[in-house]
Design a protein around this motif. Structure first.
Motif, PDB file in Angstrom:
ATOM      1  N   ASP A  49       0.816  -1.220   0.000  1.00 37.74           N
ATOM      2  CA  ASP A  49       0.000   0.000   0.000  1.00 37.74           C
ATOM      3  C   ASP A  49       0.847   1.266   0.000  1.00 37.74           C
ATOM      4  OD1 ASP A  49       1.023  -0.153   2.516  1.00 37.74           O
ATOM      5  OD2 ASP A  49      -0.904  -0.001   3.567  1.00 37.74           O
ATOM      6  N   GLY A  50       2.191   1.099  -0.097  1.00 36.10           N
ATOM      7  CA  GLY A  50       3.079   2.253  -0.167  1.00 36.10           C
ATOM      8  C   GLY A  50       3.615   2.724   1.163  1.00 36.10           C
ATOM      9  N   THR A  51       3.161   2.129   2.256  1.00 36.05           N
ATOM     10  CA  THR A  51       3.638   2.531   3.577  1.00 36.05           C
ATOM     11  C   THR A  51       4.985   1.875   3.887  1.00 36.05           C
ATOM     12  OG1 THR A  51       2.432   0.721   4.639  1.00 36.05           O
ATOM     13  CG2 THR A  51       1.290   2.841   4.418  1.00 36.05           C
ATOM     14  N   ASN A  52       5.629   2.344   4.949  1.00 35.00           N
ATOM     15  CA  ASN A  52       6.906   1.802   5.413  1.00 35.00           C
ATOM     16  C   ASN A  52       7.960   1.825   4.298  1.00 35.00           C
ATOM     17  OD1 ASN A  52       8.644   0.745   7.341  1.00 35.00           O
ATOM     18  ND2 ASN A  52       8.133  -1.378   6.843  1.00 35.00           N
ATOM     19  N   LEU A  53       8.090   2.959   3.652  1.00 34.06           N
ATOM     20  CA  LEU A  53       9.055   3.114   2.553  1.00 34.06           C
ATOM     21  C   LEU A  53      10.471   3.138   3.121  1.00 34.06           C
ATOM     22  CD1 LEU A  53       9.204   3.683  -0.565  1.00 34.06           C
ATOM     23  CD2 LEU A  53       9.394   6.102   0.045  1.00 34.06           C
ATOM     24  N   LYS A  54      11.351   2.311   2.522  1.00 34.39           N
ATOM     25  CA  LYS A  54      12.726   2.217   2.991  1.00 34.39           C
ATOM     26  C   LYS A  54      13.682   2.279   1.808  1.00 34.39           C
ATOM     27  CE  LYS A  54      15.915  -0.676   5.635  1.00 34.39           C
ATOM     28  NZ  LYS A  54      16.088  -1.956   6.374  1.00 34.39           N
ATOM     29  N   LYS A  55      14.718   3.083   1.939  1.00 35.11           N
ATOM     30  CA  LYS A  55      15.722   3.200   0.883  1.00 35.11           C
ATOM     31  C   LYS A  55      16.753   2.092   1.067  1.00 35.11           C
ATOM     32  CE  LYS A  55      18.611   6.662  -1.439  1.00 35.11           C
ATOM     33  NZ  LYS A  55      19.040   8.074  -1.428  1.00 35.11           N
ATOM     34  N   LEU A  56      16.918   1.258   0.036  1.00 32.41           N
ATOM     35  CA  LEU A  56      17.843   0.138   0.099  1.00 32.41           C
ATOM     36  C   LEU A  56      19.192   0.456  -0.524  1.00 32.41           C
ATOM     37  CD1 LEU A  56      15.414  -2.768  -0.875  1.00 32.41           C
ATOM     38  CD2 LEU A  56      15.907  -1.860   1.392  1.00 32.41           C
ATOM     39  N   SER A  57      19.182   1.365  -1.505  1.00 27.49           N
ATOM     40  CA  SER A  57      20.430   1.705  -2.202  1.00 27.49           C
ATOM     41  C   SER A  57      20.282   3.090  -2.822  1.00 27.49           C
ATOM     42  CB  SER A  57      20.742   0.668  -3.285  1.00 27.49           C
ATOM     43  OG  SER A  57      21.818   1.082  -4.093  1.00 27.49           O
ATOM     44  N   GLY A  58      21.421   3.766  -2.952  1.00 33.59           N
ATOM     45  CA  GLY A  58      21.414   5.070  -3.609  1.00 33.59           C
ATOM     46  C   GLY A  58      21.582   4.977  -5.112  1.00 33.59           C
TER      47      GLY A  58
END
Length: 317
Positions: A155-164
């Protein structure tokens, strides 16, 4: 009773008798599924249309004319032939189909689904996504964004950046998760890339994914598949069917498995038995071939590669 009353009774009796025998064939015809066209003086059998929609309560148009009932409906006494049937309801996309009415038969359209017209769609995630991948578990989304590589809930929640990493190609032809769920390959005409999802030790500090270009190809890549071991990629480039072995800290090795007579068609990879099916020319005729890529095949392949490397080494001595 006077004479005039008697005459009237006789007239009424014979008139009723004539009317009875006149209407009896008409009534029997209708009860047996026949219809009388008084304009053309023809008798023909009729058919029935049965319409059911989800949601119910939709308007019905037969050859452009509004029918009196709404779905679910049973439309009887139709002449045999083909009818343009349209089912409409406000807020939904209309359904339209040509249905054939057959004498003494019921033509059913019982699985009509009216899809809603979405006036507004929810935005998933909070990044400018160039492309995305959804695993088979369908509980997460991986976002290829302008600012990096992200993961979120469905649903788009808990967005986490894994790599730049953000150097994505201008277009992507296909994307496939590896069988072990730890890698994603994506490709286009110019090459193949792999995203390692458990790449803490490979990526930059604080990153849990790493993107690597594993193949720059010419001629163009047509299709790519994972082998069940998740360490080999079977791909088609031009007329060649190749296998690419990938691994951390080592050079990616490519071996040509089969050279087709022309660009292979109908490519299908069966993950259950690691076999590639495709169309090629054999003895001047088009036929479907199966390339068996199970582990026993790779054992023989690696033996062949080792033998070729030994020969090259001996020649250099």
């Amino acid at each position: 009773m006077n004479k005039s009353d008697t005459i009237i009774r006789y007239i009424a009796f014979y008139f009723s008798l004539i009317l009875y025998f006149t209407l009896l064939p008409i009534v029997l015809s209708y009860s047996l599924g026949y219809h009388i066209d008084f304009h053309k003086f023809k008798i023909y059998k009729t058919g029935i249309l049965s319409l059911t929609s989800t949601p119910a309560g939709a308007s019905i148009y037969i050859n452009g004319k509004l029918f009196k009932d709404i779905t679910p409906a049973r439309i009887e006494e139709l002449k045999p032939g083909t009818y343009s049937v349209e089912v409409k309801r406000e807020g939904f996309y209309p359904w339209q189909k040509n249905l054939s009415v057959i004498p003494n038969m019921v033509t059913r359209a019982d699985s009509i689904i009216l899809f809603p017209i979405f006036q507004d769609m929810a935005k998933i995630g909070n990044v400018e996504t160039i492309d995305s991948v959804i695993p088979e578990s369908r509980n997460q989304i991986y976002h290829m964004a302008k600012t990096g590589f992200y993961r979120s809930n469905i649903d788009g929640t808990n967005l986490k950046k894994l790599s730049g990493y953000s150097d994505w190609p201008r277009y992507i032809t296909g994307k496939v998760f590896s069988p072990d769920g730890k890698k994603i390959l994506y490709f286009n005409d110019n090459g193949i890339w792999v995203i390692y999802l458990n790449g803490r030790e490979m990526g930059k500090e604080g990153e849990s994914a790493k993107v690597e270009e594993v193949l720059k190809s010419y001629p163009e890549v047509k299709e790519a598949f994972w082998h069940s071991g998740s360490n080999h990629i079977v791909f088609v480039a031009g007329r060649d069917i190749n296998v690419l072995e990938i691994g951390k800290g080592q050079e990616n090795d490519t071996v040509t498995l089969h050279k087709c007579g022309k660009a292979p068609r109908g490519l299908y990879y069966d993950n259950n038995n690691d076999s590639l099916y495709f169309s090629d020319i054999r003895n001047g005729k088009d036929c479907v071939l199966r390339l068996d890529l199970r582990e026993k095949f790779f054992d023989k392949l690696m033996q062949r590669v080792k033998k070729e490397l030994d020969i090259i080494y001996e020649q250099k001595k």
